[in-house]
Scaffold this motif. Structure first.
Motif, PDB file in Angstrom:
ATOM      1  N   ASP A 188      40.339  41.962  45.606  1.00 34.49           N
ATOM      2  CA  ASP A 188      40.579  40.540  45.768  1.00 34.49           C
ATOM      3  C   ASP A 188      40.754  39.863  44.412  1.00 34.49           C
ATOM      4  N   PRO A 189      41.723  38.944  44.300  1.00 34.05           N
ATOM      5  CA  PRO A 189      41.868  38.192  43.060  1.00 34.05           C
ATOM      6  C   PRO A 189      40.688  37.253  42.867  1.00 34.05           C
ATOM      7  N   HIS A 190      40.588  36.729  41.663  1.00 34.59           N
ATOM      8  CA  HIS A 190      39.529  35.756  41.373  1.00 34.59           C
ATOM      9  C   HIS A 190      39.623  34.608  42.370  1.00 34.59           C
ATOM     10  N   THR A 191      38.523  34.241  42.973  1.00 31.74           N
ATOM     11  CA  THR A 191      38.572  33.324  44.110  1.00 31.74           C
ATOM     12  C   THR A 191      38.353  31.865  43.726  1.00 31.74           C
ATOM     13  N   THR A 192      38.335  31.543  42.437  1.00 31.95           N
ATOM     14  CA  THR A 192      38.279  30.132  42.079  1.00 31.95           C
ATOM     15  C   THR A 192      39.652  29.522  42.299  1.00 31.95           C
ATOM     16  N   GLY A 193      39.767  28.207  42.224  1.00 27.00           N
ATOM     17  CA  GLY A 193      41.058  27.564  42.388  1.00 27.00           C
ATOM     18  C   GLY A 193      41.537  27.648  43.822  1.00 27.00           C
ATOM     19  N   ARG A 194      42.653  28.344  44.030  1.00 30.45           N
ATOM     20  CA  ARG A 194      43.252  28.416  45.356  1.00 30.45           C
ATOM     21  C   ARG A 194      42.319  29.051  46.373  1.00 30.45           C
ATOM     22  N   GLY A 195      41.598  30.084  45.985  1.00 31.13           N
ATOM     23  CA  GLY A 195      40.675  30.716  46.919  1.00 31.13           C
ATOM     24  C   GLY A 195      39.591  29.765  47.382  1.00 31.13           C
ATOM     25  N   ASP A 196      39.057  28.986  46.446  1.00 30.07           N
ATOM     26  CA  ASP A 196      38.051  27.988  46.806  1.00 30.07           C
ATOM     27  C   ASP A 196      38.648  26.919  47.717  1.00 30.07           C
ATOM     28  N   ARG A 197      39.894  26.511  47.417  1.00 28.13           N
ATOM     29  CA  ARG A 197      40.541  25.504  48.239  1.00 28.13           C
ATOM     30  C   ARG A 197      40.734  26.004  49.670  1.00 28.13           C
ATOM     31  N   LEU A 198      41.133  27.252  49.821  1.00 32.45           N
ATOM     32  CA  LEU A 198      41.313  27.827  51.150  1.00 32.45           C
ATOM     33  C   LEU A 198      39.985  27.944  51.886  1.00 32.45           C
ATOM     34  N   MET A 199      38.940  28.345  51.176  1.00 32.05           N
ATOM     35  CA  MET A 199      37.630  28.437  51.816  1.00 32.05           C
ATOM     36  C   MET A 199      37.102  27.046  52.191  1.00 32.05           C
ATOM     37  N   ASP A 200      37.443  26.035  51.402  1.00 32.80           N
ATOM     38  CA  ASP A 200      37.066  24.672  51.780  1.00 32.80           C
ATOM     39  C   ASP A 200      37.730  24.274  53.094  1.00 32.80           C
ATOM     40  N   LEU A 201      38.974  24.715  53.295  1.00 34.99           N
ATOM     41  CA  LEU A 201      39.653  24.437  54.557  1.00 34.99           C
ATOM     42  C   LEU A 201      38.969  25.145  55.721  1.00 34.99           C
TER      43      LEU A 201
END
Length: 331
Positions: free
Chosen positions: A22-35
Protein backbone atom coordinates in the motif's frame (compact mmCIF):
# COMPACT_ATOMS: atom_id res chain seq x y z
CA UNK A 1 -9.03 -17.87 -20.80
CA UNK A 2 -8.53 -18.91 -17.17
CA UNK A 3 -4.98 -19.97 -17.86
CA UNK A 4 -4.15 -16.75 -19.71
CA UNK A 5 -5.27 -14.47 -16.86
CA UNK A 6 -3.75 -16.66 -14.17
CA UNK A 7 -0.43 -17.00 -15.98
CA UNK A 8 -0.15 -13.26 -16.55
CA UNK A 9 -0.83 -12.59 -12.88
CA UNK A 10 1.58 -15.22 -11.62
CA UNK A 11 4.48 -14.13 -13.81
CA UNK A 12 4.36 -10.53 -12.60
CA UNK A 13 3.48 -11.33 -8.99
CA UNK A 14 6.31 -13.82 -8.86
CA UNK A 15 8.82 -11.28 -10.10
CA UNK A 16 7.70 -8.89 -7.37
CA UNK A 17 7.33 -11.61 -4.73
CA UNK A 18 3.73 -10.61 -4.26
CA UNK A 19 4.70 -6.96 -3.81
CA UNK A 20 2.66 -3.89 -4.53
CA UNK A 21 2.44 -2.74 -0.93
CA UNK A 22 0.00 0.00 0.00
CA UNK A 23 1.22 3.53 -0.76
CA UNK A 24 1.66 6.04 2.03
CA UNK A 25 -1.86 6.68 3.28
CA UNK A 26 -1.56 10.35 4.19
CA UNK A 27 -3.17 12.90 1.88
CA UNK A 28 -5.48 11.14 -0.54
CA UNK A 29 -5.65 7.97 1.53
CA UNK A 30 -6.73 9.94 4.59
CA UNK A 31 -9.27 11.83 2.50
CA UNK A 32 -10.77 8.58 1.22
CA UNK A 33 -10.91 7.11 4.72
CA UNK A 34 -12.63 10.29 5.92
CA UNK A 35 -15.30 9.62 3.29
CA UNK A 36 -15.70 6.10 4.66
CA UNK A 37 -16.01 7.39 8.23
CA UNK A 38 -18.54 10.00 7.07
CA UNK A 39 -20.72 7.21 5.71
CA UNK A 40 -20.38 5.02 8.80
CA UNK A 41 -21.42 8.02 10.90
CA UNK A 42 -24.95 7.66 9.51
CA UNK A 43 -25.19 4.18 11.04
CA UNK A 44 -26.48 1.08 9.19
CA UNK A 45 -27.78 2.33 5.84
CA UNK A 46 -30.25 -0.25 4.60
CA UNK A 47 -33.57 0.51 2.84
CA UNK A 48 -36.49 1.43 5.03
CA UNK A 49 -34.48 3.16 7.75
CA UNK A 50 -34.22 6.84 8.54
CA UNK A 51 -30.42 6.59 8.26
CA UNK A 52 -30.74 5.24 4.72
CA UNK A 53 -32.99 8.11 3.67
CA UNK A 54 -30.80 10.79 5.27
CA UNK A 55 -27.72 9.27 3.68
CA UNK A 56 -29.37 9.04 0.26
CA UNK A 57 -30.30 12.73 0.41
CA UNK A 58 -26.77 13.72 1.43
CA UNK A 59 -25.29 11.65 -1.39
CA UNK A 60 -27.66 13.22 -3.90
CA UNK A 61 -26.80 16.74 -2.78
CA UNK A 62 -23.09 16.03 -2.98
CA UNK A 63 -23.29 14.40 -6.41
CA UNK A 64 -25.57 17.10 -7.85
CA UNK A 65 -23.04 19.77 -6.89
CA UNK A 66 -20.10 17.99 -8.54
CA UNK A 67 -21.64 16.36 -11.63
CA UNK A 68 -22.87 17.87 -14.89
CA UNK A 69 -26.19 16.09 -14.35
CA UNK A 70 -27.76 13.90 -11.70
CA UNK A 71 -30.46 11.38 -12.55
CA UNK A 72 -32.42 9.55 -9.85
CA UNK A 73 -34.16 6.24 -10.47
CA UNK A 74 -36.78 5.44 -7.84
CA UNK A 75 -38.03 1.92 -7.12
CA UNK A 76 -39.01 -0.13 -4.09
CA UNK A 77 -38.17 -3.42 -2.42
CA UNK A 78 -40.04 -5.44 0.17
CA UNK A 79 -37.87 -6.69 3.03
CA UNK A 80 -40.76 -8.60 4.56
CA UNK A 81 -42.74 -5.71 6.05
CA UNK A 82 -44.10 -4.00 2.95
CA UNK A 83 -42.47 -1.93 0.18
CA UNK A 84 -39.75 0.56 1.12
CA UNK A 85 -38.36 3.28 -1.18
CA UNK A 86 -34.99 2.93 -2.90
CA UNK A 87 -33.06 5.12 -5.32
CA UNK A 88 -30.23 4.70 -7.79
CA UNK A 89 -28.11 7.87 -8.09
CA UNK A 90 -26.56 8.39 -11.53
CA UNK A 91 -24.11 11.28 -11.91
CA UNK A 92 -23.11 12.21 -15.45
CA UNK A 93 -19.74 13.75 -16.29
CA UNK A 94 -19.66 14.85 -19.90
CA UNK A 95 -16.64 14.12 -22.04
CA UNK A 96 -14.87 16.48 -24.39
CA UNK A 97 -15.90 17.41 -27.97
CA UNK A 98 -17.94 20.33 -26.73
CA UNK A 99 -19.95 18.41 -24.15
CA UNK A 100 -17.87 18.89 -21.03
CA UNK A 101 -19.36 22.14 -19.78
CA UNK A 102 -22.47 22.45 -17.68
CA UNK A 103 -25.63 23.64 -19.37
CA UNK A 104 -24.90 22.33 -22.86
CA UNK A 105 -28.16 20.88 -24.21
CA UNK A 106 -28.18 17.17 -24.94
CA UNK A 107 -31.07 16.26 -27.25
CA UNK A 108 -29.37 13.36 -28.99
CA UNK A 109 -27.58 10.21 -28.02
CA UNK A 110 -23.86 10.42 -27.20
CA UNK A 111 -21.46 9.87 -30.08
CA UNK A 112 -19.81 7.07 -28.08
CA UNK A 113 -21.48 4.95 -25.40
CA UNK A 114 -20.60 6.15 -21.90
CA UNK A 115 -18.47 4.23 -19.43
CA UNK A 116 -20.29 3.23 -16.25
CA UNK A 117 -18.40 3.13 -12.95
CA UNK A 118 -20.67 1.74 -10.26
CA UNK A 119 -20.90 0.56 -6.68
CA UNK A 120 -23.60 0.10 -4.06
CA UNK A 121 -24.17 2.49 -1.18
CA UNK A 122 -26.59 0.46 0.94
CA UNK A 123 -25.51 -1.86 3.77
CA UNK A 124 -26.55 -5.34 4.85
CA UNK A 125 -29.53 -5.50 7.26
CA UNK A 126 -28.00 -8.46 9.07
CA UNK A 127 -24.56 -9.86 9.88
CA UNK A 128 -24.78 -13.27 8.21
CA UNK A 129 -21.22 -14.30 9.00
CA UNK A 130 -21.30 -13.66 12.75
CA UNK A 131 -21.02 -16.83 14.82
CA UNK A 132 -23.28 -15.53 17.60
CA UNK A 133 -26.93 -15.97 16.44
CA UNK A 134 -28.06 -12.88 18.37
CA UNK A 135 -25.43 -10.64 16.77
CA UNK A 136 -26.22 -12.19 13.39
CA UNK A 137 -29.62 -10.49 13.26
CA UNK A 138 -28.26 -6.98 13.82
CA UNK A 139 -27.46 -4.69 10.85
CA UNK A 140 -23.84 -3.96 9.97
CA UNK A 141 -22.12 -0.60 9.45
CA UNK A 142 -20.62 -1.64 6.10
CA UNK A 143 -17.42 0.40 6.06
CA UNK A 144 -15.91 -1.69 3.28
CA UNK A 145 -19.03 -3.46 2.01
CA UNK A 146 -20.92 -0.39 0.80
CA UNK A 147 -18.54 2.31 1.98
CA UNK A 148 -15.34 1.63 0.04
CA UNK A 149 -16.62 1.87 -3.53
CA UNK A 150 -18.81 4.83 -2.61
CA UNK A 151 -15.81 6.68 -1.19
CA UNK A 152 -13.73 6.05 -4.32
CA UNK A 153 -16.44 7.21 -6.74
CA UNK A 154 -17.30 10.29 -4.67
CA UNK A 155 -13.64 11.28 -4.54
CA UNK A 156 -13.19 10.65 -8.26
CA UNK A 157 -16.22 12.84 -8.97
CA UNK A 158 -14.90 15.58 -6.67
CA UNK A 159 -11.49 15.52 -8.36
CA UNK A 160 -13.07 15.84 -11.81
CA UNK A 161 -15.26 18.70 -10.59
CA UNK A 162 -12.37 20.58 -8.95
CA UNK A 163 -10.17 20.29 -12.01
CA UNK A 164 -7.64 18.10 -10.20
CA UNK A 165 -8.06 15.67 -13.10
CA UNK A 166 -7.96 16.99 -16.68
CA UNK A 167 -11.51 16.66 -17.96
CA UNK A 168 -10.30 17.68 -21.39
CA UNK A 169 -8.91 14.17 -21.71
CA UNK A 170 -12.29 12.50 -21.23
CA UNK A 171 -13.01 10.99 -24.62
CA UNK A 172 -16.44 9.74 -23.54
CA UNK A 173 -19.10 10.51 -21.00
CA UNK A 174 -18.87 8.92 -17.57
CA UNK A 175 -21.73 7.56 -15.53
CA UNK A 176 -20.76 7.35 -11.86
CA UNK A 177 -23.55 5.29 -10.35
CA UNK A 178 -24.40 4.54 -6.74
CA UNK A 179 -26.76 1.56 -6.66
CA UNK A 180 -29.28 1.01 -3.92
CA UNK A 181 -30.54 -2.33 -2.56
CA UNK A 182 -27.53 -4.45 -3.56
CA UNK A 183 -27.25 -6.12 -0.16
CA UNK A 184 -30.87 -7.22 0.31
CA UNK A 185 -30.37 -10.67 -1.21
CA UNK A 186 -32.11 -13.58 0.53
CA UNK A 187 -34.18 -11.16 2.62
CA UNK A 188 -37.91 -10.99 1.95
CA UNK A 189 -37.47 -13.09 -1.17
CA UNK A 190 -35.21 -10.52 -2.84
CA UNK A 191 -32.22 -11.20 -5.01
CA UNK A 192 -28.92 -9.39 -4.61
CA UNK A 193 -28.25 -6.27 -6.72
CA UNK A 194 -31.84 -5.10 -7.00
CA UNK A 195 -30.79 -1.54 -7.88
CA UNK A 196 -28.44 -2.63 -10.65
CA UNK A 197 -31.13 -4.95 -11.99
CA UNK A 198 -33.55 -2.04 -12.07
CA UNK A 199 -31.16 0.25 -13.94
CA UNK A 200 -30.23 -2.42 -16.47
CA UNK A 201 -33.92 -3.12 -17.16
CA UNK A 202 -34.99 0.54 -17.24
CA UNK A 203 -32.79 2.51 -19.63
CA UNK A 204 -31.71 6.04 -18.90
CA UNK A 205 -32.79 8.93 -21.17
CA UNK A 206 -31.43 8.75 -24.71
CA UNK A 207 -29.30 11.83 -24.10
CA UNK A 208 -27.46 9.89 -21.38
CA UNK A 209 -27.18 6.69 -23.37
CA UNK A 210 -26.70 3.01 -22.62
CA UNK A 211 -23.29 2.24 -21.13
CA UNK A 212 -20.78 0.63 -23.45
CA UNK A 213 -18.92 -0.99 -20.55
CA UNK A 214 -19.42 -1.26 -16.82
CA UNK A 215 -16.76 -1.42 -14.09
CA UNK A 216 -18.20 -2.34 -10.69
CA UNK A 217 -16.52 -1.89 -7.30
CA UNK A 218 -17.32 -3.73 -4.07
CA UNK A 219 -15.21 -4.42 -0.97
CA UNK A 220 -12.03 -2.96 -2.44
CA UNK A 221 -10.72 -1.23 0.71
CA UNK A 222 -9.59 -4.03 3.01
CA UNK A 223 -6.09 -4.31 4.41
CA UNK A 224 -3.85 -6.32 2.09
CA UNK A 225 -6.69 -6.49 -0.43
CA UNK A 226 -6.38 -9.16 -3.14
CA UNK A 227 -8.93 -8.98 -5.92
CA UNK A 228 -10.92 -11.90 -7.29
CA UNK A 229 -11.83 -12.48 -10.93
CA UNK A 230 -15.52 -13.13 -11.51
CA UNK A 231 -15.69 -16.49 -13.30
CA UNK A 232 -18.87 -15.48 -15.13
CA UNK A 233 -16.70 -13.52 -17.58
CA UNK A 234 -15.26 -16.78 -18.93
CA UNK A 235 -18.55 -17.34 -20.76
CA UNK A 236 -19.04 -13.75 -21.96
CA UNK A 237 -16.34 -12.72 -24.48
CA UNK A 238 -16.80 -8.95 -24.12
CA UNK A 239 -16.62 -9.09 -20.33
CA UNK A 240 -13.67 -11.44 -20.54
CA UNK A 241 -11.72 -9.01 -22.73
CA UNK A 242 -12.60 -6.06 -20.50
CA UNK A 243 -11.51 -7.96 -17.39
CA UNK A 244 -8.24 -9.02 -19.04
CA UNK A 245 -7.46 -5.40 -19.93
CA UNK A 246 -8.29 -4.03 -16.50
CA UNK A 247 -6.38 -6.70 -14.59
CA UNK A 248 -3.53 -6.31 -17.07
CA UNK A 249 -3.46 -2.57 -16.36
CA UNK A 250 -3.50 -3.20 -12.61
CA UNK A 251 -0.55 -5.54 -12.99
CA UNK A 252 1.39 -3.14 -15.22
CA UNK A 253 0.85 -0.39 -12.63
CA UNK A 254 2.12 -2.83 -9.96
CA UNK A 255 -0.91 -2.27 -7.74
CA UNK A 256 -1.05 -4.47 -4.65
CA UNK A 257 -4.69 -5.64 -4.97
CA UNK A 258 -3.85 -7.12 -8.39
CA UNK A 259 -0.44 -8.52 -7.45
CA UNK A 260 -1.06 -10.15 -4.09
CA UNK A 261 -1.91 -13.85 -4.13
CA UNK A 262 -5.21 -14.89 -2.63
CA UNK A 263 -5.25 -15.83 1.02
CA UNK A 264 -4.45 -19.49 1.68
CA UNK A 265 -3.24 -19.86 -1.90
CA UNK A 266 -6.76 -20.04 -3.34
CA UNK A 267 -7.79 -19.33 -6.91
CA UNK A 268 -8.76 -15.82 -8.02
CA UNK A 269 -11.63 -17.24 -10.06
CA UNK A 270 -15.01 -17.26 -8.32
CA UNK A 271 -18.58 -16.97 -9.51
CA UNK A 272 -19.71 -13.76 -7.80
CA UNK A 273 -23.21 -12.33 -8.02
CA UNK A 274 -22.92 -8.57 -7.65
CA UNK A 275 -23.88 -5.40 -9.52
CA UNK A 276 -22.01 -6.50 -12.67
CA UNK A 277 -24.38 -9.40 -13.38
CA UNK A 278 -27.38 -7.45 -14.77
CA UNK A 279 -25.13 -5.72 -17.31
CA UNK A 280 -23.02 -8.74 -18.19
CA UNK A 281 -26.11 -10.87 -18.91
CA UNK A 282 -27.44 -8.16 -21.25
CA UNK A 283 -24.25 -8.24 -23.30
CA UNK A 284 -22.67 -5.11 -21.85
CA UNK A 285 -18.98 -5.87 -21.17
CA UNK A 286 -18.57 -5.76 -17.39
CA UNK A 287 -15.74 -6.16 -14.89
CA UNK A 288 -16.11 -6.62 -11.14
CA UNK A 289 -13.37 -5.53 -8.73
CA UNK A 290 -13.94 -7.25 -5.38
CA UNK A 291 -12.03 -9.00 -2.59
CA UNK A 292 -14.23 -11.86 -1.42
CA UNK A 293 -11.67 -12.87 1.20
CA UNK A 294 -12.21 -9.71 3.25
CA UNK A 295 -12.25 -11.27 6.74
CA UNK A 296 -14.88 -8.89 8.14
CA UNK A 297 -17.41 -9.45 5.33
CA UNK A 298 -21.00 -9.38 6.68
CA UNK A 299 -19.81 -9.09 10.29
CA UNK A 300 -19.81 -6.30 12.83
CA UNK A 301 -16.07 -6.05 12.31
CA UNK A 302 -16.62 -4.30 8.96
CA UNK A 303 -15.37 -0.99 10.35
CA UNK A 304 -12.93 1.67 9.11
CA UNK A 305 -10.27 0.13 11.36
CA UNK A 306 -10.32 -3.00 9.17
CA UNK A 307 -9.56 -0.97 6.05
CA UNK A 308 -6.59 0.61 4.29
CA UNK A 309 -6.55 4.04 2.70
CA UNK A 310 -3.79 2.71 0.49
CA UNK A 311 -6.08 0.10 -1.05
CA UNK A 312 -8.62 2.79 -1.88
CA UNK A 313 -5.97 5.03 -3.44
CA UNK A 314 -4.71 2.23 -5.67
CA UNK A 315 -8.18 1.39 -7.02
CA UNK A 316 -8.89 5.07 -7.66
CA UNK A 317 -5.55 5.41 -9.47
CA UNK A 318 -6.54 2.54 -11.74
CA UNK A 319 -9.88 4.16 -12.55
CA UNK A 320 -8.21 7.51 -13.22
CA UNK A 321 -5.88 5.88 -15.74
CA UNK A 322 -8.84 4.30 -17.51
CA UNK A 323 -11.10 7.35 -17.69
CA UNK A 324 -8.28 9.69 -18.76
CA UNK A 325 -6.98 7.31 -21.40
CA UNK A 326 -3.62 6.83 -19.71
CA UNK A 327 -3.73 3.05 -19.97
CA UNK A 328 -5.22 0.33 -22.18
CA UNK A 329 -8.75 1.29 -23.16
CA UNK A 330 -11.26 -1.08 -21.50
CA UNK A 331 -13.08 -2.36 -24.55
Amino acid sequence: MEQSITSSRDSIAGRRNGGGGDPHTTGRGDRLMDLVRWQVGFGPRYPGTEAHERFRRSLGDRMAEAADELHVQRFSVDLGHGPVPCSNLISVVRGRAGRGARGIPRDRMPDRPPLLLGTHFDTRPRADNETDPERRERPILGANDGGSGTAVLLDLLDRLSRGEMDRGRLERDLLLVLFDAEDVGDIGGNRFSMGARYLAANPLPAAVGTPGEAIILDMIGGREASLDIDAHVLHHPGSRRLTERIFGLGLSMELGPFLRPKRNGGSRFRHVVCDQIPFLTRGIPSCLLIDMDYPEWHTHGDLPEAMSGGSLVQIEDLLAHIVLGQGPEPH
